[in-house]
Write an enzyme that holds these catalytic residues in place. Structure first.
Site: not given
Length: 113
Positions: A34, A71
């Site tokens: 990701s 993230k």
């Protein structure tokens, strides 16, 4: 035949260079894809500092409802949004009722070749 340079002249302490001795610093291994757009790949080691105050744009290690993740932190109109760096994945909005805790800010990544 080429000779290798004197090793003593090239000695570098990764502990000093990456501040690994600081009590607030820890390592975490990445699983998943990701964050590829930020140059962070599955299997990489991330150097994370718990003392750095997370700010908009920082890559962070956090827990959402007990699930650890890596993230990019985005603060949008007063809302916390955790954005991946891979278009295959959606952003994660922190909503009322979510448990959210920042575990540290990523300062470096290390990759094996």
């Amino acid at each position: 035949m080429n000779q290798l340079p004197n090793v003593d002249a090239l000695s570098i302490s990764l502990d000093d260079l990456l501040q690994l001795r600081a009590p607030s610093v820890y390592l975490v291994r990445v699983e998943g894809d990701s964050m590829q757009g930020a140059g962070i790949f599955s299997g990489d080691l991330l150097i994370v500092d718990r003392q750095v105050q997370a700010q908009h744009g920082h890559i962070i290690i956090a827990a959402v409802n007990g699930e650890p993740l890596c993230k990019r932190l985005s603060l949008e109109h007063g809302q916390i949004v955790l954005r991946p760096e891979n278009k295959k994945y959606p952003a994660r909005y922190i909503i009322e009722g979510d448990s959210f805790e920042v575990w540290g800010v990523v300062s470096h990544s290390v990759r094996s070749h």
